[in-house]
Motif scaffolding. Structure first.
Motif, PDB file in Angstrom:
ATOM      1  N   GLU A 142     -99.114  17.462 -23.627  1.00 20.42           N
ATOM      2  CA  GLU A 142     -99.379  18.188 -22.383  1.00 20.42           C
ATOM      3  C   GLU A 142     -98.108  18.370 -21.576  1.00 20.42           C
ATOM      4  O   GLU A 142     -97.882  19.441 -20.992  1.00 20.42           O
ATOM      5  N   ALA A 143     -97.276  17.341 -21.524  1.00 20.61           N
ATOM      6  CA  ALA A 143     -96.019  17.446 -20.783  1.00 20.61           C
ATOM      7  C   ALA A 143     -95.097  18.469 -21.430  1.00 20.61           C
ATOM      8  O   ALA A 143     -94.424  19.247 -20.738  1.00 20.61           O
ATOM      9  N   VAL A 148     -92.607  23.946 -21.288  1.00 22.74           N
ATOM     10  CA  VAL A 148     -92.423  25.279 -21.867  1.00 22.74           C
ATOM     11  C   VAL A 148     -92.906  26.352 -20.898  1.00 22.74           C
ATOM     12  O   VAL A 148     -92.264  27.395 -20.726  1.00 22.74           O
ATOM     13  N   GLU A 149     -94.028  26.110 -20.216  1.00 20.36           N
ATOM     14  CA  GLU A 149     -94.550  27.065 -19.232  1.00 20.36           C
ATOM     15  C   GLU A 149     -93.536  27.296 -18.112  1.00 20.36           C
ATOM     16  O   GLU A 149     -93.272  28.430 -17.718  1.00 20.36           O
ATOM     17  N   VAL A 150     -92.988  26.188 -17.601  1.00 20.51           N
ATOM     18  CA  VAL A 150     -92.011  26.282 -16.508  1.00 20.51           C
ATOM     19  C   VAL A 150     -90.791  27.083 -16.947  1.00 20.51           C
ATOM     20  O   VAL A 150     -90.314  27.976 -16.234  1.00 20.51           O
ATOM     21  N   LEU A 151     -90.270  26.796 -18.122  1.00 17.81           N
ATOM     22  CA  LEU A 151     -89.050  27.455 -18.586  1.00 17.81           C
ATOM     23  C   LEU A 151     -89.308  28.910 -18.980  1.00 17.81           C
ATOM     24  O   LEU A 151     -88.455  29.776 -18.759  1.00 17.81           O
ATOM     25  N   ALA A 152     -90.476  29.176 -19.542  1.00 13.69           N
ATOM     26  CA  ALA A 152     -90.761  30.532 -20.020  1.00 13.69           C
ATOM     27  C   ALA A 152     -90.879  31.530 -18.876  1.00 13.69           C
ATOM     28  O   ALA A 152     -90.562  32.715 -19.043  1.00 13.69           O
ATOM     29  N   CYS A 250     -91.147  15.762 -16.280  1.00  8.93           N
ATOM     30  CA  CYS A 250     -90.148  14.794 -16.735  1.00  8.93           C
ATOM     31  C   CYS A 250     -90.502  14.372 -18.153  1.00  8.93           C
ATOM     32  O   CYS A 250     -91.587  13.832 -18.390  1.00  8.93           O
ATOM     33  N   LEU A 251     -89.607  14.639 -19.080  1.00 13.04           N
ATOM     34  CA  LEU A 251     -89.798  14.250 -20.474  1.00 13.04           C
ATOM     35  C   LEU A 251     -88.973  12.988 -20.715  1.00 13.04           C
ATOM     36  O   LEU A 251     -87.743  13.028 -20.711  1.00 13.04           O
TER      37      LEU A 251
END
Length: 284
Positions: A142-143, A148-152, A250-251
């Motif tokens: 999920e993280a 990916v959503e944020v960066l895309a 945060c990853l």
């Protein structure tokens, strides 16, 4: 009832002896601490060197609390006073990452120096395998999807990661260039990191990468990006990392080490996955 004296993590009164145990205790009690004490906790974890070396008055001023609040915070965690808590932050400095000379000395001490290069390689390969397996076990899909959503959706992706993290951001810049993703690598060449990051705005996203001991310039550039309302995806080794607290995602990734030298294998795999997934998301 106090803990026994042979407990390596806590003192007789239950207070942690080492920094990692202290961080765990603060995390466990965070929700129950009064607002002023969480303010001290946040400042302390973001500025551990300041806590180790500063005076109570100076630290209180920077944390925007009264000196008595430092004492209350210390006692809430089981310490007799602020100086006892400060000793834990000082011990952290003794536990910091060894120098390269110390690491090479460890190799020689364990009989892995000289011509025994194959044994050295085997050690690094083992560390790489442990890093990958550990990250696979801790993986949060999920993280990753949120990152990916944020960066895309970003207009431009800024890549910030200096010192040990620079090979990761450099690879991401290469991959994103090949994949047609608009990006800027903040490499700090000629001391121009601040200028490179000054073009960041609210339509952009930042990938910030830093691991213990955290690169101060990476932290400063990340904070500057946050001040310009950019979305932040951080890749780091602790929820208490100075680049973790205000990140949209945060990853967390912890690399294994061999004789003090840390692998970057799992982090590189993560960087590759993010780059390709963002390209795929943008192509949908």
């Amino acid at each position: 009832m106090s803990n026994s004296t042979d407990d390596s993590d806590t003192q007789d009164n239950g207070a942690p002896r080492d920094f990692s145990a202290l961080r765990a205790l603060i995390a466990a009690r965070w929700e129950k601490l009064p607002r002023r004490l969480t303010q001290v906790a946040s400042y302390a974890l973001d500025n551990p060197d300041e806590i180790a070396f500063g005076t109570a008055a100076g630290i209180a001023a920077k944390a925007e609390v009264q000196p008595s609040t430092l004492v209350r915070f210390s006692q809430a965690l089981g310490y007799q006073g602020f100086s006892d808590l400060q000793d834990v932050f000082r011990s952290r400095l003794r536990e910091k990452v060894p120098s390269y000379d110390e690491r090479l000395a460890q190799l020689k001490e364990h009989g892995l120096g000289g011509s025994k290069t194959g044994l050295v390689l085997a050690g690094f390969l083992d560390a790489a395998e442990r890093s990958v397996e550990d990250y696979r076990a801790r993986l949060e899909p999920e993280a990753l999807d949120r990152a990916v959503e944020v960066l895309a959706r970003a207009k431009t992706i800024y890549l910030i990661g200096l010192r040990r993290s620079f090979p990761i951001t450099a690879y991401m810049a290469y991959a994103m260039g090949k994949l047609g993703i608009r990006h800027i690598l903040v490499d700090g060449v000629a001391g121009l990191g601040a200028e490179q990051a000054s073009f960041i705005d609210a339509e952009d996203a930042v990938v910030a990468i830093s691991f213990t001991p955290y690169a101060s310039e990476t932290v400063a550039l990340t904070n500057a990006a946050l001040a310009q309302s950019a979305a932040l995806v951080s890749i780091t080794d602790s929820p208490f990392s100075p680049i973790a607290g205000k990140a949209e995602v945060c990853l967390e990734i912890v690399e294994a080490n061999f004789e003090g030298f840390r692998s970057m294998t799992a982090t590189m795999a993560l960087a590759m996955a993010l780059s390709v997934a963002v390209a795929g998301k943008r192509g949908e």
